[in-house]
Design an enzyme around this catalytic site. Sequence first.
Site, PDB file in Angstrom:
ATOM      1  N   ASP A 213       0.818  -1.224   0.000  1.00  0.00           N
ATOM      2  CA  ASP A 213       0.000   0.000   0.000  1.00  0.00           C
ATOM      3  C   ASP A 213       0.849   1.271   0.000  1.00  0.00           C
ATOM      4  O   ASP A 213       0.435   2.301  -0.501  1.00  0.00           O
ATOM      5  CB  ASP A 213      -0.939   0.017   1.221  1.00  0.00           C
ATOM      6  CG  ASP A 213      -2.117  -0.929   1.021  1.00  0.00           C
ATOM      7  OD1 ASP A 213      -2.270  -1.438  -0.107  1.00  0.00           O
ATOM      8  OD2 ASP A 213      -2.861  -1.166   1.994  1.00  0.00           O
ATOM      9  N   GLU A 263      35.242   2.645 -11.919  1.00  0.00           N
ATOM     10  CA  GLU A 263      34.321   3.777 -12.108  1.00  0.00           C
ATOM     11  C   GLU A 263      35.062   4.966 -12.723  1.00  0.00           C
ATOM     12  O   GLU A 263      34.590   5.588 -13.679  1.00  0.00           O
ATOM     13  CB  GLU A 263      33.752   4.240 -10.754  1.00  0.00           C
ATOM     14  CG  GLU A 263      32.639   3.398 -10.190  1.00  0.00           C
ATOM     15  CD  GLU A 263      32.109   3.980  -8.879  1.00  0.00           C
ATOM     16  OE1 GLU A 263      30.958   3.750  -8.558  1.00  0.00           O
ATOM     17  OE2 GLU A 263      32.873   4.667  -8.164  1.00  0.00           O
ATOM     18  N   HIS A 325      23.635  -4.130 -13.273  1.00  0.00           N
ATOM     19  CA  HIS A 325      23.305  -5.173 -12.293  1.00  0.00           C
ATOM     20  C   HIS A 325      21.799  -5.319 -12.055  1.00  0.00           C
ATOM     21  O   HIS A 325      21.271  -6.429 -12.053  1.00  0.00           O
ATOM     22  CB  HIS A 325      24.039  -4.877 -10.983  1.00  0.00           C
ATOM     23  CG  HIS A 325      23.719  -5.799  -9.861  1.00  0.00           C
ATOM     24  ND1 HIS A 325      23.913  -7.169  -9.946  1.00  0.00           N
ATOM     25  CD2 HIS A 325      23.211  -5.573  -8.615  1.00  0.00           C
ATOM     26  CE1 HIS A 325      23.542  -7.728  -8.805  1.00  0.00           C
ATOM     27  NE2 HIS A 325      23.117  -6.785  -7.980  1.00  0.00           N
TER      28      HIS A 325
HETATM   29  C1  HEM Z   1      19.821  -4.897  -6.455  1.00  0.00           C
HETATM   30  C2  HEM Z   1      24.476  -4.492  -5.146  1.00  0.00           C
HETATM   31  C3  HEM Z   1      24.847  -9.333  -5.114  1.00  0.00           C
HETATM   32  C4  HEM Z   1      20.450  -9.666  -7.046  1.00  0.00           C
HETATM   33  C5  HEM Z   1      21.045  -4.368  -6.091  1.00  0.00           C
HETATM   34  C6  HEM Z   1      21.330  -2.964  -5.909  1.00  0.00           C
HETATM   35  C7  HEM Z   1      22.634  -2.854  -5.538  1.00  0.00           C
HETATM   36  C8  HEM Z   1      23.171  -4.183  -5.488  1.00  0.00           C
HETATM   37  C9  HEM Z   1      23.405  -1.579  -5.227  1.00  0.00           C
HETATM   38  C10 HEM Z   1      20.344  -1.809  -6.118  1.00  0.00           C
HETATM   39  C11 HEM Z   1      19.435  -1.641  -4.951  1.00  0.00           C
HETATM   40  C12 HEM Z   1      18.051  -2.198  -5.155  1.00  0.00           C
HETATM   41  O1  HEM Z   1      17.499  -2.077  -6.250  1.00  0.00           O
HETATM   42  O2  HEM Z   1      17.518  -2.751  -4.201  1.00  0.00           O
HETATM   43  C13 HEM Z   1      24.976  -5.776  -5.019  1.00  0.00           C
HETATM   44  C14 HEM Z   1      26.321  -6.089  -4.595  1.00  0.00           C
HETATM   45  C15 HEM Z   1      26.422  -7.453  -4.578  1.00  0.00           C
HETATM   46  C16 HEM Z   1      25.140  -7.991  -5.001  1.00  0.00           C
HETATM   47  C17 HEM Z   1      27.401  -5.068  -4.270  1.00  0.00           C
HETATM   48  C18 HEM Z   1      27.585  -8.333  -4.203  1.00  0.00           C
HETATM   49  C19 HEM Z   1      28.559  -7.965  -3.397  1.00  0.00           C
HETATM   50  C20 HEM Z   1      23.720  -9.840  -5.695  1.00  0.00           C
HETATM   51  C21 HEM Z   1      23.493 -11.236  -6.011  1.00  0.00           C
HETATM   52  C22 HEM Z   1      22.267 -11.320  -6.583  1.00  0.00           C
HETATM   53  C23 HEM Z   1      21.710  -9.982  -6.602  1.00  0.00           C
HETATM   54  C24 HEM Z   1      24.475 -12.377  -5.723  1.00  0.00           C
HETATM   55  C25 HEM Z   1      21.558 -12.535  -7.118  1.00  0.00           C
HETATM   56  C26 HEM Z   1      22.139 -13.536  -7.730  1.00  0.00           C
HETATM   57  C27 HEM Z   1      19.892  -8.418  -6.988  1.00  0.00           C
HETATM   58  C28 HEM Z   1      18.503  -8.150  -7.303  1.00  0.00           C
HETATM   59  C29 HEM Z   1      18.325  -6.772  -7.141  1.00  0.00           C
HETATM   60  C30 HEM Z   1      19.609  -6.235  -6.726  1.00  0.00           C
HETATM   61  C31 HEM Z   1      17.447  -9.164  -7.719  1.00  0.00           C
HETATM   62  C32 HEM Z   1      17.035  -5.999  -7.327  1.00  0.00           C
HETATM   63  C33 HEM Z   1      16.875  -5.599  -8.755  1.00  0.00           C
HETATM   64  C34 HEM Z   1      15.539  -4.927  -8.961  1.00  0.00           C
HETATM   65  O3  HEM Z   1      14.520  -5.489  -8.548  1.00  0.00           O
HETATM   66  O4  HEM Z   1      15.514  -3.850  -9.547  1.00  0.00           O
HETATM   67  N1  HEM Z   1      22.194  -5.090  -5.826  1.00  0.00           N
HETATM   68  N2  HEM Z   1      24.308  -6.940  -5.258  1.00  0.00           N
HETATM   69  N3  HEM Z   1      22.624  -9.116  -6.072  1.00  0.00           N
HETATM   70  N4  HEM Z   1      20.522  -7.254  -6.634  1.00  0.00           N
HETATM   71 FE1  HEM Z   1      22.423  -7.089  -6.016  1.00  0.00          FE
END
Ligand code: HEM
Length: 457
Positions: A213, A263, A325
């Site tokens: 919500d 970067e 990512h």
């Molecule tokens: C989102 C960093 C590892 C899956 C994000 C975000 C950041 C981030 C900065 C954006 C914040 C957000 O949208 O909530 C990192 C870093 C990692 C890591 C630094 C490792 C050190 C992983 C791994 C997976 C993953 C291992 C899955 C295999 C996701 C998913 C999202 C996300 C599903 C949300 C995307 C969305 O719904 O828009 N991550 N992440 N991340 N990350 Fe990671």
Amino acid sequence: MPVDLNNAQPLAWDSATLDADTKAMLDNLQPNILRAHVREHLSVLFVRFNDVKEGRAFLRHVATTKMKSARKHLEEVRDFAAKGRRGTPYVGVGISKAGYRDLGHSVEDLRKFGDKVFRDGMKRRIAEVNDPPVEMWERTYQREIHAVIMIGDAEPERVAALREEILGELPESARLLGEETGQGMRNPAGDGIEHFGYVDGRSQPLFVKDEVDKEPKKHWNPAFPLSNVLVPDPFAPNPVRHHGSYLVFRKLEQNVRAFKEIERDLADNLGLAGADRDRAGAMIVGRFRDGTPLTSKAKAGGGPVSNDFTFDDDGEGTKCPFSGHIRKTNPRSFGREVLMARRGQTYGERTDQPWDDSPPETRPSGEVGLLFMAFNGSLVSQFEFTQQSWANNPDFLNPATGHDPVIGQGARDIKVTFPKVWGKPEMSTPQAQVAQTVTMRGGEYFFAPSLAYLRNL
Ligand code: HEM
């Protein structure tokens, strides 16, 4: 009426008309699955049992004396919002397939777990996700872990006290194989960040009505069916009412110095100047450091971090590259069933400020990172699928998209291009992919069983 896990309507958990099966589900489900629990300070204990009776008695004791239900957690969140009343700490338990065996379940019995990947364990899945060989993992994770116990709270003292208490109750036959300490980090706006300095944990599949919500929903629907995180608990007294969730744990070390150099070099290579230099990192992550999605041109001045967006008006990837990512791990126009509930926490101490513009030389090159944790309805079609078919796949969506520059694993042979100007089809000359700065140090697959199972051990 059995709980319909595929119902896309968010759960009105405190509605007077909630049916008995759903109520029982909430009373027997662990917290932190349907809704994130506060775990600013987090202790993660890895245990091995070695004696069926004592292992069972220990888990039963932890469950009956220290664990609350998902419903209790939701009530605590409501009471905190309304009256500022502080909730109780989080204690969560996950059991590995080796753990279930050690608790007396036969191999035959373990087939009741539908997820083959869970039955294999993480060590046997290295080839599929391009993980480093087990010999390269930290010692704790090379061993046979039976259970993980997660203790979280806003106050470090409460976590420390509970950790002591639980360790004091470990039977003689059991061993603490190792432990991790997580500690949340925040930027000046108060948003949670990860070690590269970016807002993290913003985009999540949401399951309960109060959370849904609160979200704007013009472009992106944040409500997901329970099947994204829940399955019937096969060993619970009543799997129609008692549910659990597959938990992936991975220790991911971050080389922050290398990431900050990347970067800087990417901004130089693309000739980005002034405020536009921040776009280099944003093209790697898919969001700016303050969380603003790269589908918006620049940082918004203040306000909550947006999650109400898709990539639909960026079909060429000239705003957010396909490799970014968040675009790799949630393309948004498809694959909703793949999204996990991420519940990780950062680890490692820093003396610098992760969000500021200090030069790369002042950044840590190791010993810090993310204790990646996520709840899944299926490890094989959610976590592993994301890592293998999206993050590690250089031809994701289009040929030569490249690996996920944050978490992609495997040889980064092909060259890639980046949009030089935001939203314009003017692409850079092909260049090497950015180097890998996140290294997996070990992990395991667990099942977070229902409280009903744990209390009946
Ligand atoms: C989102 C960093 C590892 C899956 C994000 C975000 C950041 C981030 C900065 C954006 C914040 C957000 O949208 O909530 C990192 C870093 C990692 C890591 C630094 C490792 C050190 C992983 C791994 C997976 C993953 C291992 C899955 C295999 C996701 C998913 C999202 C996300 C599903 C949300 C995307 C969305 O719904 O828009 N991550 N992440 N991340 N990350 Fe990671």
